[in-house]
Enzyme design. Structure first.
Site, PDB file in Angstrom:
ATOM      1  N   GLU A   1      16.800  48.578 -18.893  1.00 49.64           N
ATOM      2  CA  GLU A   1      17.121  49.940 -18.450  1.00 49.64           C
ATOM      3  C   GLU A   1      17.347  50.811 -19.677  1.00 49.64           C
ATOM      4  O   GLU A   1      18.009  50.388 -20.618  1.00 49.64           O
ATOM      5  CB  GLU A   1      18.357  49.896 -17.541  1.00 49.64           C
ATOM      6  CG  GLU A   1      18.947  51.228 -17.162  1.00 49.64           C
ATOM      7  CD  GLU A   1      17.967  52.220 -16.544  1.00 49.64           C
ATOM      8  OE1 GLU A   1      17.248  51.864 -15.584  1.00 49.64           O
ATOM      9  OE2 GLU A   1      17.913  53.358 -17.039  1.00 49.64           O
TER      10      GLU A   1
ATOM     11  N   ASN B   1      13.841  50.577 -24.113  1.00 50.96           N
ATOM     12  CA  ASN B   1      12.724  51.386 -23.634  1.00 50.96           C
ATOM     13  C   ASN B   1      11.552  50.436 -23.453  1.00 50.96           C
ATOM     14  O   ASN B   1      10.962  49.977 -24.422  1.00 50.96           O
ATOM     15  CB  ASN B   1      12.385  52.464 -24.650  1.00 50.96           C
ATOM     16  CG  ASN B   1      11.221  53.331 -24.189  1.00 50.96           C
ATOM     17  OD1 ASN B   1      10.565  53.025 -23.186  1.00 50.96           O
ATOM     18  ND2 ASN B   1      10.962  54.398 -24.909  1.00 50.96           N
ATOM     19  N   THR B   2      11.235  50.139 -22.194  1.00 51.83           N
ATOM     20  CA  THR B   2      10.213  49.110 -21.935  1.00 51.83           C
ATOM     21  C   THR B   2       8.809  49.605 -22.280  1.00 51.83           C
ATOM     22  O   THR B   2       7.866  48.825 -22.246  1.00 51.83           O
ATOM     23  CB  THR B   2      10.234  48.674 -20.460  1.00 51.83           C
ATOM     24  OG1 THR B   2       9.926  49.816 -19.649  1.00 51.83           O
ATOM     25  CG2 THR B   2      11.581  48.122 -20.084  1.00 51.83           C
TER      26      THR B   2
ATOM     27  N   ASP C   1       9.848  56.064 -12.192  1.00 52.53           N
ATOM     28  CA  ASP C   1       9.826  57.537 -12.183  1.00 52.53           C
ATOM     29  C   ASP C   1       8.382  57.999 -12.021  1.00 52.53           C
ATOM     30  O   ASP C   1       7.501  57.539 -12.743  1.00 52.53           O
ATOM     31  CB  ASP C   1      10.437  58.074 -13.488  1.00 52.53           C
ATOM     32  CG  ASP C   1      11.921  57.743 -13.593  1.00 52.53           C
ATOM     33  OD1 ASP C   1      12.583  57.674 -12.539  1.00 52.53           O
ATOM     34  OD2 ASP C   1      12.417  57.529 -14.721  1.00 52.53           O
TER      35      ASP C   1
ATOM     36  N   GLU D   1      18.265  50.126  -5.086  1.00 55.74           N
ATOM     37  CA  GLU D   1      18.973  51.356  -4.702  1.00 55.74           C
ATOM     38  C   GLU D   1      17.980  52.387  -4.161  1.00 55.74           C
ATOM     39  O   GLU D   1      18.255  53.073  -3.168  1.00 55.74           O
ATOM     40  CB  GLU D   1      19.740  51.940  -5.896  1.00 55.74           C
ATOM     41  CG  GLU D   1      21.110  51.324  -6.105  1.00 55.74           C
ATOM     42  CD  GLU D   1      21.085  49.940  -6.725  1.00 55.74           C
ATOM     43  OE1 GLU D   1      20.044  49.564  -7.313  1.00 55.74           O
ATOM     44  OE2 GLU D   1      22.098  49.223  -6.615  1.00 55.74           O
ATOM     45  N   GLU D   2      16.832  52.505  -4.822  1.00 50.07           N
ATOM     46  CA  GLU D   2      15.825  53.469  -4.372  1.00 50.07           C
ATOM     47  C   GLU D   2      15.267  53.081  -3.013  1.00 50.07           C
ATOM     48  O   GLU D   2      15.033  53.943  -2.166  1.00 50.07           O
ATOM     49  CB  GLU D   2      14.690  53.587  -5.396  1.00 50.07           C
ATOM     50  CG  GLU D   2      15.056  54.376  -6.633  1.00 50.07           C
ATOM     51  CD  GLU D   2      15.447  55.818  -6.352  1.00 50.07           C
ATOM     52  OE1 GLU D   2      14.779  56.479  -5.538  1.00 50.07           O
ATOM     53  OE2 GLU D   2      16.426  56.291  -6.957  1.00 50.07           O
TER      54      GLU D   2
HETATM   55  N1  SAM Z   1      14.322  50.069 -10.073  1.00 48.64           N
HETATM   56  C1  SAM Z   1      15.487  50.787  -9.590  1.00 48.64           C
HETATM   57  C2  SAM Z   1      15.438  50.929  -8.088  1.00 48.64           C
HETATM   58  O1  SAM Z   1      14.385  50.642  -7.525  1.00 48.64           O
HETATM   59  O2  SAM Z   1      16.439  51.306  -7.480  1.00 48.64           O
HETATM   60  C3  SAM Z   1      15.632  52.146 -10.281  1.00 48.64           C
HETATM   61  C4  SAM Z   1      14.538  53.144 -10.018  1.00 48.64           C
HETATM   62  S1  SAM Z   1      14.781  54.705 -10.889  1.00 48.64           S
HETATM   63  C5  SAM Z   1      13.854  55.834  -9.966  1.00 48.64           C
HETATM   64  C6  SAM Z   1      13.835  54.465 -12.370  1.00 48.64           C
HETATM   65  C7  SAM Z   1      14.655  53.821 -13.470  1.00 48.64           C
HETATM   66  O3  SAM Z   1      13.818  53.508 -14.588  1.00 48.64           O
HETATM   67  C8  SAM Z   1      15.755  54.721 -13.997  1.00 48.64           C
HETATM   68  O4  SAM Z   1      16.978  54.020 -13.972  1.00 48.64           O
HETATM   69  C9  SAM Z   1      15.306  55.047 -15.420  1.00 48.64           C
HETATM   70  O5  SAM Z   1      16.388  55.263 -16.309  1.00 48.64           O
HETATM   71  C10 SAM Z   1      14.519  53.818 -15.777  1.00 48.64           C
HETATM   72  N2  SAM Z   1      13.505  54.016 -16.840  1.00 48.64           N
HETATM   73  C11 SAM Z   1      12.622  55.020 -16.925  1.00 48.64           C
HETATM   74  N3  SAM Z   1      11.841  54.860 -18.005  1.00 48.64           N
HETATM   75  C12 SAM Z   1      12.231  53.719 -18.618  1.00 48.64           C
HETATM   76  C13 SAM Z   1      11.810  53.030 -19.793  1.00 48.64           C
HETATM   77  N4  SAM Z   1      10.817  53.494 -20.548  1.00 48.64           N
HETATM   78  N5  SAM Z   1      12.441  51.878 -20.121  1.00 48.64           N
HETATM   79  C14 SAM Z   1      13.454  51.403 -19.355  1.00 48.64           C
HETATM   80  N6  SAM Z   1      13.896  52.014 -18.244  1.00 48.64           N
HETATM   81  C15 SAM Z   1      13.297  53.159 -17.866  1.00 48.64           C
END
Ligand code: SAM
Length: 246
Positions: A86, A121-122, A144, A220-221
């Protein structure tokens, strides 16, 4: 920004011991008392290697958010180390605190020792954390959407990133995707279908996979989309074996 993010130069330099303390191998647990670099130098020794675990992380949740999937998977795959990645600091801290609390509450049963969370940052340096073929499952849940065309390069599914997922995933391993955004679903399907290392998993097999139900209901989403009566689009992709050279 990820200026403060620290990446291991290679997977063997990664110290997993603080994330999975219950899996630190015996020999490391009973190490010499004073193994600081200074003390070791005094003895003419090199600094110790990072502590080793008895097993490696095998499942990764990319952009794990508040950790609902990790927490639901923990008791279902009790022998498997599962890592959430995350980028947001406060969210990562929240998940870490939650895991620690759950470990404390379930001390006797020894539950939740197999999940951990890492701030990263993945989109960068995934192969610095995992060796080739280390993972058996990668979850990409409700990433996202980055709707605007000029923002598409920020999507965590792309031709380049799919090659990184292919590298860290073993043949037969599965990428799980879910989203409520039809356009993003189409985008993910298109990019994995076009990639020579992946094939789409048939619907029958997809629906029989217990991880799919968990991904739909425990993220959560996924819960939010449920409350809003939204659609959830699921697609799974299998890592194919690399063709022989020549
Ligand atoms: N997977 C979770 C769910 O389904 O409830 C969270 C979904 S949320 C819409 C997207 C998550 O991806 C956010 O917590 C955001 O901070 C994280 N995120 C976005 N870009 C990322 C990156 N490059 N590396 C790691 N995490 C990232």
């Amino acid at each position: 920004s990820d200026h403060q993010l620290i990446y291991p130069p290679s997977p063997d330099q990664m110290d997993w011991s603080s994330l999975f303390p219950y899996y630190v191998t015996e020999e490391d647990a009973t190490e010499a008392e004073d193994s600081t670099p200074e003390a070791l130098a005094g003895q003419g020794l090199q600094p110790v290697e990072p502590k080793r675990l008895s097993k490696d992380v095998e499942v990764a949740d990319i952009g794990c958010g508040f950790g609902g999937l990790l927490i639901a998977l923990a008791p279902v795959m009790p022998e498997t180390l599962i890592l959430g990645l995350e980028i947001r600091v406060s969210v990562t801290q929240f998940v870490e605190d939650k895991i620690n609390a759950l470990r404390g509450q379930n001390q006797e049963k020894g539950l939740y020792r197999n999940i951990g969370v890492l701030r990263a940052n993945t989109m960068k340096f995934l192969p610095n954390f995992f060796t080739k073929g280390q993972l058996s499952k990668i979850f990409i849940c409700f990433p996202d959407p980055h709707f605007k065309a000029r923002k598409h390069k920020q999507r965590i599914v792309s031709t380049t990133l799919n090659s990184e997922y292919a590298y860290v995933l073993r043949p037969g391993g599965i990428v799980y995707t879910i989203t409520d955004v039809p356009d993003l679903h189409g985008w993910m399907v298109q990019h994995f279908d076009a990639h020579p290392s992946f094939e789409r998993v048939e619907e029958e097999e997809q629906e029989a996979d217990p991880c799919v139900a968990i991904m739909r209901s425990e993220t959560e989403e996924g819960k939010k989309v449920e409350r809003n009566n939204g659609q959830k689009h699921v697609a799974l992709f299998r890592r194919l074996a690399d063709p022989p050279y020549g």
